[in-house]
Structure formats: structure tokens, C-alpha cells
Design an enzyme around this catalytic site. Structure first.
Site: not given
Length: 354
Positions: A46, A49, A101, A208
Site C-alpha cells: 500500500s 497509495k 489504506s 503510509k
């Protein structure tokens, strides 16, 4: 810049992590302060992202209402539990994307901004190319494992340093908790950020987390201390929280930002002044090697006719560490007071430089 980074990083005490790939970057300058397998393409889960968010922010309208398709609502993996036909502002959906997420949010955002998930992925790859991310390719906006979907620690460091200069992105990733209207229930959505660094590390302000069974633990974190922001990246690291605190401490200790020149600083030997403040994270002993060179513009060039007179460049050895435009000393673009604590020197004009 690679040679300088390697030379500088060798001077402080050695640093290591448990990561297969790792990088540390100073956001303001873009200087890579530490790298291990930094250019190795790897699965990034992720962390993908980060690109999804910045492309959506730059190309979408935050107030737009994004409708969740059946494809988005049924997306596997982590989710903010959007329902088919549900509408949410792009701005709120970006919080769901980055704090929790949500793969459903990633798909809905991609379809809205890119016209289709495939169209948005094309935009992601175009942005990667524009930023010079040579070891990066995206196949989806969520980071689910896919053939041909990869990035590297250095590329993620460069991407995140770029994204953090966007105020919307910067605000989202430092948010610890966010509520948003929920059309399905009488209570609001409440999203708590999965990034434990925000609570564990003084000055932490992003970015993140990521995990899949193939990529294993991935993390990009950022922190700001004394006006300097750093970004740490680890890919496939089971001890990432501790490693990130160690990496960030290392950067703040051995590579503090130092002013090279300030806006309005006179250029030695010329009726010019520097057009912007420039700071750089020098390792011990590097700033003493700093040299400068003034490149004057052709008087017939468009930039000259618009008031610019040249560019001042600074070097440590053969490595260029920064540059700034120069203008006439009376130009309004340099008409600011010297910042408090700045040295009273003059920017060199190249006679003793490169």
C-alpha cells in the site's frame, strides 16, 4: 548527487536496518542521506497509495462527490467498507485511502479521477516517469500484488519528498484521526491512522504503512524537527517501527539543514542578489568544501528580458548541491530583509569556485 551522498553517509557512524530495501531523504533538498538496495525494484504493497493520493490531488477536484462502483465496493484487502452507489467527497475519500489504506477507496478514486482504473494507472506511471522514478511501475492504485507492479526505496523516498510539498497531501498524512459523513448509518465514519510513528516519534508527521503476504511489512515515515523534514523508507522489514526511529535520528543528528544563501543576499563582484533562500543537509566537513559558480544569461534571452540575470550554482567537489536565480539588487523579487541569524556574507561569484 549519488557520489556525494555516498561520501557523506560514510563519515558518520554506520547505520543498518532489517529491511531488504531502505532509504532516507531530506525533503527540502531531495538529498538521499542513506540507502540500502535503494534502486532494487520490489513489491511495495500500500505504499503505492502515496502515488494514488498525489495524482488524485493534482488532477481531481477535492469537493467532487465520488460514487462507489460495484468493482470498488468489492475490492479485496483492507477497506473502509464503502457500499455500491455510496457517494463521498474526494477529499474525505483520500483520508480513508491514506489513514485506513482502503483498497475500495483507491479503486473509487481511480475510476473517478482517471475515468477508469486503467486510465488512472496510466496517469500514475506518467507521473513516475515525470519524476524520474526509473525503478517504478504501477499496475493498480491500491498496491495489491501484481506482476509488473513495483518500486524501490529510493524512488519511494523521492516520490514522498515531492508529495509532501503539496499542502493537501501533507495535511492528510499527518492526521491521526478523521471523521466523515456516513450515509448508511446514523453515525459518522471515524478513521484512526494505522501509522504508529505518529504517536511513537517526536515530530512524526506521516506517511503510509503497507503489507501483503508477498511484500511483507513496508513503511514510509516522515518527521520534522527544527524546520527540517526527513522521510524514511523500508521495504520488507519486520522491525520497521524501531528501524525508522533509528534512521530518522541518524538523519537529524548527522545531516542538519544549513543555509547556503538567503534571499536578497548580494552576489560578490556584481550588482545582483540571490533570488531564493537555499538550505542543504551537509555532513560534517562538507560545507567547508563549498564552492560557487555564477552562470550569466544571454541578454537576448526571454528570462533576461523578464528580469533574471543568471543562476548561482553551488558545488561540493564535482557534485552540485543547489542553485538559485539571481536578479538585479533592486529587483522587487529580492527585496526582503535578511533572515534572523543568517550570516552577513556575500554569495560567491565563481572566481574561487568551479
Amino acid at each position: 548527487m549519488t557520489g556525494l551522498a555516498e561520501t557523506a553517509a560514510a563519515k558518520p557512524a554506520a547505520i543498518s536496518t532489517g529491511a531488504v530495501g531502505a532509504a532516507l531523504v531530506d525533503v527540502e533538498s531531495g538529498r538521499i542521506l542513506y540507502s540500502h538496495n535503494g534502486d532494487k525494484p520490489m513489491l511495495i504493497a500500500s505504499l503505492t497509495k502515496i502515488m494514488t493520493a498525489i495524482v488524485a490531488i493534482e488532477h481531481g477536484k477535492l469537493s467532487d462527490m465520488v460514487e462507489t462502483s460495484a468493482r470498488a465496493a468489492g475490492k479485496e484487502g483492507s477497506s473502509i467498507y464503502l457500499r455500491r452507489g455510496e457517494k463521498m467527497s474526494l477529499h474525505n475519500m483520500l483520508y480513508g485511502l491514506m489513514l485506513r489504506s482502503g483498497n475500495d477507496a483507491a479503486t473509487a478514486i481511480a475510476e473517478h479521477v482517471g475515468g477508469s482504473e486503467e486510465g488512472f494507472v496510466h496517469m500514475m506511471n506518467a507521473k513516475a516517469e515525470l519524476l524520474g522514478l526509473a525503478n517504478t511501475q504501477f499496475m493498480n492504485p491500491s498496491g495489491l500484488d501484481a506482476n509488473g507492479h513495483y518500486s524501490s526505496a529510493n524512488d519511494l523516498a523521492k516520490l514522498t519528498a515531492y508529495a509532501l510539498k503539496n499542502p493537501v497531501f501533507k495535511e492528510i498524512v499527518k492526521t491521526k484521526s478523521k471523521s466523515a459523513p456516513n450515509p448508511n448509518d446514523p453515525w459518522d465514519y471515524v478513521w484512526k491512522n494505522k501509522n504508529k510513528m505518529l504517536a511513537m516519534y517526536e515530530g512524526a508527521d506521516g506517511v503510509k504503512t503497507g503489507y501483503t503476504k508477498k511484500s511483507l511489512r513496508c513503511l514510509v515515515s516522515s518527521a520534522t524537527r527544527s524546520g527540517q523534514q526527513l522521510v524514511a523508507v523500508t521495504i520488507n522489514d519486520r522491525n520497521d517501527w524501531n528501524d525508522h526511529m533509528h534512521m530518522l535520528n541518524y538523519g537529524f543528528t548527522y545531516f542538519p539543514l544549513s543555509e547556503i544563501a538567503h534571499k536578497g543576499q548580494p552576489v560578490s563582484g556584481y550588482p545582483f542578489a540571490v533570488g531564493r533562500t537555499l538550505r542543504y543537509p551537509f555532513a560534517e566537513g562538507e560545507k567547508e568544501q563549498l564552492q560557487s559558480k555564477l552562470k550569466l544569461l544571454n541578454t537576448r534571452s526571454t528570462a533576461y528580458l523578464l528580469g533574471e540575470r543568471g543562476t548561482m550554482e553551488w558545488f561540493v567537489g564535482d557534485d552540485k548541491v543547489g542553485s538559485a536565480p539571481v536578479y538585479e539588487s533592486q529587483d522587487a523579487r529580492v527585496g526582503v530583509n535578511k533572515p534572523a541569524g543568517a550570516s552577513g556574507g556575500r554569495a560567491g561569484a565563481g572566481s574561487n569556485g568551479k
